[in-house]
Design an enzyme around this catalytic site. Sequence first.
Site, short mmCIF file in Angstrom:
data_model
loop_
_atom_site.label_atom_id
_atom_site.label_comp_id
_atom_site.label_asym_id
_atom_site.label_seq_id
_atom_site.Cartn_x
_atom_site.Cartn_y
_atom_site.Cartn_z
N ARG A 114 -21.68 34.32 -12.35
CA ARG A 114 -22.18 34.28 -10.96
C ARG A 114 -22.89 35.57 -10.57
O ARG A 114 -23.83 35.54 -9.78
CB ARG A 114 -21.02 34.00 -10.00
N LYS B 288 -11.04 11.11 -10.63
CA LYS B 288 -10.72 10.21 -9.53
C LYS B 288 -11.93 9.58 -8.86
O LYS B 288 -12.94 10.24 -8.64
CB LYS B 288 -9.99 11.00 -8.45
N GLY C 55 -18.11 21.82 -13.09
CA GLY C 55 -17.77 22.75 -14.18
C GLY C 55 -17.59 22.08 -15.51
O GLY C 55 -17.98 22.61 -16.55
N GLY D 94 -18.44 21.85 -5.27
CA GLY D 94 -18.21 21.12 -4.01
C GLY D 94 -19.49 20.92 -3.23
O GLY D 94 -19.75 19.83 -2.71
P1 AMP Z 1 -13.24 15.90 -12.05
O1 AMP Z 1 -12.73 17.25 -11.62
O2 AMP Z 1 -13.00 14.83 -11.05
O3 AMP Z 1 -14.65 15.96 -12.55
O4 AMP Z 1 -12.31 15.47 -13.26
C1 AMP Z 1 -12.28 16.18 -14.45
C2 AMP Z 1 -11.02 15.82 -15.18
O5 AMP Z 1 -10.99 14.43 -15.43
C3 AMP Z 1 -10.91 16.50 -16.51
O6 AMP Z 1 -9.86 17.41 -16.48
C4 AMP Z 1 -10.65 15.35 -17.49
O7 AMP Z 1 -9.63 15.65 -18.42
C5 AMP Z 1 -10.19 14.24 -16.57
N1 AMP Z 1 -10.41 12.93 -17.20
C6 AMP Z 1 -11.57 12.39 -17.59
N2 AMP Z 1 -11.37 11.22 -18.19
C7 AMP Z 1 -10.05 10.99 -18.19
C8 AMP Z 1 -9.22 9.95 -18.69
N3 AMP Z 1 -9.73 8.91 -19.31
N4 AMP Z 1 -7.87 10.06 -18.50
C9 AMP Z 1 -7.35 11.14 -17.88
N5 AMP Z 1 -8.08 12.16 -17.40
C10 AMP Z 1 -9.42 12.09 -17.55
#
Ligand code: AMP
Length: 389
Positions: free
Chosen positions: A38, A198, A346, A369
């Site tokens: 950064r 999620k 990230g 974000g």
């Molecule tokens: P996000 O911060 O919402 O982009 O989510 C990233 C996280 O989603 C990472 O730590 C991944 O390990 C998790 N992730 C992605 N695919 C899966 C999956 N099939 N099962 C569990 N966690 C997942």
Amino acid sequence: MPKLSIRDLDLKNKTVFIRVDFNVPLASGGQEITSDKRIRASIPNIQYALDHGAAVILASHLGRPKGKPNPEMSLKPVAKRLAELLAKPVAMAPDCVGPEVEKMRPAPGQILLLENLRYHAEEEKNDPGFAKQLASLCDVYVNDAFGSAHRAHASTVGMIQFVKQAAAGLLMDKELEYLTKVTKNPERPSVAILGGAKVSDKIEVIENLMKVVDQLLIGGAMAYTFMKAKGEPIGKSLVEDDKLGLAKDLMARAGSKLLLPKDHVVVTELKEGADSRVVTEIPDGTLAVDIGPATIEAYSAVIAKAKTIIWNGPMGVFEKPPFDRGTVAIAKAVASSGAVSVVGGGDSEKAIKSAGVTDKISHVSTGGGASLEFLAGIELPGVAALSEK
Ligand code: AMP
């Protein structure tokens, strides 16, 4: 309306207050910077101001000191690193407002770094008195902290009413240029790839992007909430049961634009090096941890035809190889597509790095974000507050 850029300002002999993003990761009780990414990213804008005859005041938050001084979240190590990178002295203020700081006003060509803005609770409260004190230090204001633009704080919004001109810095300018390019009238076909843990984190993004893009490719754990909503088996894969109705509604509205994985890499237990297999239907007792080869192929074919690509979120548990295969394959597909590509988040950034294709991506967003809110169609307060051209 386009916003004023630092390139539009007359900086000669002016004191410019630059809101930067020096929220760097620290170790050893705040003494050691573990990534100076950064700080490096802020250099072109600072150098631009110096080259155009300005006196430069830099301000940032670092961590969450909760409104009081905390030596573990001091910007002092940042001043040291910045001085090395610029090969120039950087004076460090003991605070960000007050008489001590007033006495340290820089002359043209000099740099003063203010201490952590969040040592004062007034920063996050967007307190007008505090904002006025910050504004009193400068002639003109520049915001180059895209990562903080979704927050209406004193240094990102409040102080702007007390300055004559408020412009976007070079980094902010680039963020706005690319994010605008891919969301407003994108060159078609335009494709969004969304992954991560999620659905709930990305509802607004899905809703907004389905209006903009031609195809929405879903991966990561969020795919299993959609699949369960369709009545497909998902074994013990990660799912948000309280979002099934919403997932159904999103799928109905997106229609054939929204694609879900056709096959999956499943394990019985989530750990590095766990025995895995590829399935088209997820068996009971297993959980899906990555998209399978047929999905990689199908998604890559869509990506290859795209002229515009937006990507946010990994396709699987990419932190635990070999379950990074899907994410890395998508990174490679995006890189070789030749499309205008914007990658945010990230994890996707790490994936393009480990695939060795960072230089083939048009723009890697620095604000997680903030870029998600932009993609969701939400006006960022730190951008809205800037002066118009
Ligand atoms: P996000 O911060 O919402 O982009 O989510 C990233 C996280 O989603 C990472 O730590 C991944 O390990 C998790 N992730 C992605 N695919 C899966 C999956 N099939 N099962 C569990 N966690 C997942």
